[in-house]
Write a protein that holds these residues in place. Structure first.
Motif, short mmCIF file in Angstrom:
data_model
loop_
_atom_site.label_atom_id
_atom_site.label_comp_id
_atom_site.label_asym_id
_atom_site.label_seq_id
_atom_site.Cartn_x
_atom_site.Cartn_y
_atom_site.Cartn_z
N VAL A 221 0.83 -1.20 0.00
CA VAL A 221 0.00 0.00 0.00
C VAL A 221 0.87 1.25 0.00
O VAL A 221 0.50 2.29 -0.55
CB VAL A 221 -0.95 0.00 1.22
N ASN B 281 -2.02 11.04 5.28
CA ASN B 281 -2.53 11.41 3.96
C ASN B 281 -2.05 12.78 3.51
O ASN B 281 -2.05 13.06 2.30
CB ASN B 281 -4.06 11.34 3.94
N LEU C 173 -5.27 7.05 1.76
CA LEU C 173 -5.56 5.80 2.47
C LEU C 173 -6.82 5.99 3.31
O LEU C 173 -7.10 7.08 3.81
CB LEU C 173 -4.39 5.42 3.39
N ASP D 6 -7.88 0.11 4.09
CA ASP D 6 -6.49 -0.28 3.85
C ASP D 6 -5.82 -0.83 5.12
O ASP D 6 -4.74 -1.41 5.05
CB ASP D 6 -5.68 0.92 3.35
#
Length: 510
Positions: free
Chosen positions: A262, A324, A331, A335
């Protein structure tokens, strides 16, 4: 003496204590502080027993950021003493005690438009101060590199998902990172056992006094009293249950767990200043098992102390919102594949925000004679242990040598006298990262079928590690293996895939 901890040794040690084996010191609490005290005492040739009502590293010591901090934050707030001690202790761990468990972790601060000139200068000045601390502590740059500025492309190479718009390079510094905090505790208690300490998990302590304590085997329910010349309370956030006069103010620190993909499989810890805060950051840190841990918070946690603290939705939202601000893609909660929270055992000083409370420790003797150590931080566990042992030796007139732990290598270090070094290129890198020079022995000692096969597809823990957890690391049940000796249990979906395997190993080797 052997460093192996297992059910047979536990039974023998419990029997010896019940039969009146003499003790100089009883340590209550099997987290990193209690483990450090047991090792310090045993290495001074004191007769010591450590008791933990759950498993080793059951509490705060497995819920940290897995960092061995150099004390930079404390230097910025004017606490030079803690800052210097932290840098010294970090250096001791990285060069002498546990170089196999602690590595240099790159900390990357991306220079984004949201970060003003003054803030950039402050971070750069902080990193330079960190370099000075490293030098003052005597840690060579070959172990912990100097900080420097890097290009925007280098930032992207190290952290693929970083925000690109307006990226003006980055600032890169280094700190110490543990492969895992619970593994450090395991290494310390096993090294204490190697020096003759009686190390007992699932044994509760009650009715503690200055020279005696009642012990209860949590697995059989049997209780007996033991006498000792010193009883030391190292129960962390539960220290008040041993001595009600102690005043602690627990602070909750929460982390989120992500699949490293991710974040683009980063090679540095993305370090994001918290908006509106000076000298506080959120870290997205690459970790073992292909994960990234995002943390952390610092929130008051009043009320009864839970066995396993839980993150709040507000903390989860805060961590996601902060990270973020530095990411190209957003995200969200979907996640997040795991989360954990731990409670810091802070001394109640009456300060406003828990983030402002000193991370210093204190050694206190109660009216009953119990000696307690409270406060402190993981990085300084060895110094805290030395402090409380020195006090116990003085107060109780114990015959003990000087502290030896500054130069004492833990089990798994190349220079540990019990380590048989036989590292070969065919050993998995993940195994060496977790066991150091002991990695070959994990495989060699295995009697299970297919010892080098993963316990489940896509998880880089091999079957021999499950067996070793039981035969050498004191694991008694499935949770010990999955949640502490390995950290597979941080992700519920992964945990479900290996529980059946762990049950087979407990049934066969337990």
């Amino acid at each position: 003496m052997s460093a192996a901890l297992n059910a047979a040794r536990r039974t023998a040690d419990l029997t010896a204590l019940a039969d009146g084996a003499p003790l100089d010191v009883v340590v209550i609490g099997g987290g990193i502080t209690g483990a450090g005290i047991a090792l310090d005492a045993a290495s001074r040739d004191l007769r010591v027993a450590l008791v933990e009502k759950h498993d080793f590293a059951f509490g705060t010591s497995r819920w940290s950021s897995k960092l061995v901090h150099g004390g930079l934050r404390y230097l910025a707030t004017g606490n030079v003493g803690i800052a210097r001690r932290s840098a010294v202790e970090r250096g001791i761990l990285m060069t002498r005690n546990a170089p196999h468990l602690v590595r240099a972790m790159p900390q990357l601060v991306p220079l984004l438009p949201s970060m003003g000139r003054a803030e950039r200068a402050l971070v750069r000045a902080g990193f330079l101060a960190g370099d000075a601390l490293r030098k003052l502590a005597g840690t060579p740059a070959s172990v912990l590199p100097r900080s420097h500025r890097i290009t925007a492309q280098r930032v992207i190479d190290m952290s693929l998902t970083v925000r690109r718009d307006g990226l003006d390079g980055g600032l890169l510094a280094y700190d110490g990172q543990l492969i895992d905090d619970a593994r450090l505790v395991t290494a310390v208690v096993r090294t204490a056992a190697q020096h003759g300490a009686r190390i007992l998990n699932y044994v509760a302590a009650s009715e503690a006094a200055g020279d005696s304590v009642r012990l209860t085997d949590q697995r059989t329910g049997e209780s007996f009293d033991v006498s000792a010349r010193a009883v030391i309370n190292a129960a962390g956030v539960w220290a008040g249950e041993v001595d009600a006069a102690l005043k602690l103010r627990p602070s909750r620190g929460t982390h989120l767990v992500f699949d490293a993909e991710v974040f683009g499989n980063p090679t540095a810890a993305l370090t994001i200043p918290i908006p509106g805060e000076l000298n506080r950051f959120v870290f997205a840190m690459p970790e073992q098992l292909g994960r990234v841990y995002l943390g952390l918070t610092d929130e008051d946690a009043p009320g009864p102390i839970p066995d396993v603290p839980q993150p709040t939705s507000a903390e989860i939202d805060f961590l996601l919102a902060t990270v973020n601000t530095a990411l190209e893609t957003t995200l969200d909660a979907s996640d997040v594949i795991g989360a954990y929270a731990g409670l810091r055992p802070l001394i109640d000083t009456g300060a406003g925000h828990t983030a402002d409370i000193s991370r210093d420790h204190a050694v206190v003797e109660s009216t009953t004679g119990v000696i307690s150590v409270i406060g402190g931080k993981l990085t300084e566990y060895r110094h805290m242990a030395q402090d409380v042992l020195d006090r116990a030796v003085e107060l109780r007139g114990l015959t003990a040598g000087a502290c030896r732990t500054r130069n004492l290598p833990l089990v798994g270090a190349m220079t540990n006298p019990g380590t048989e070094v036989a590292l070969t290129t065919d050993l998995p890198e993940s195994l060496i990262a977790r066991f150091g020079a002991e990695a070959a022995n994990v495989v060699a000692a295995a009697t299970c079928e297919r010892p080098t096969e993963p316990v489940a597809d896509g998880i880089d823990v091999i079957r021999a590690e499950f067996e070793y957890a039981i035969t050498h690391e004191g694991a008694l049940d499935v949770d010990d293996i999955v949640d502490r000796r390995t950290r597979i249990g941080l992700v519920a979906a992964d945990r479900e895939r290996v529980v059946g395997v762990a049950e087979e190993f407990v049934s066969r080797f337990g």
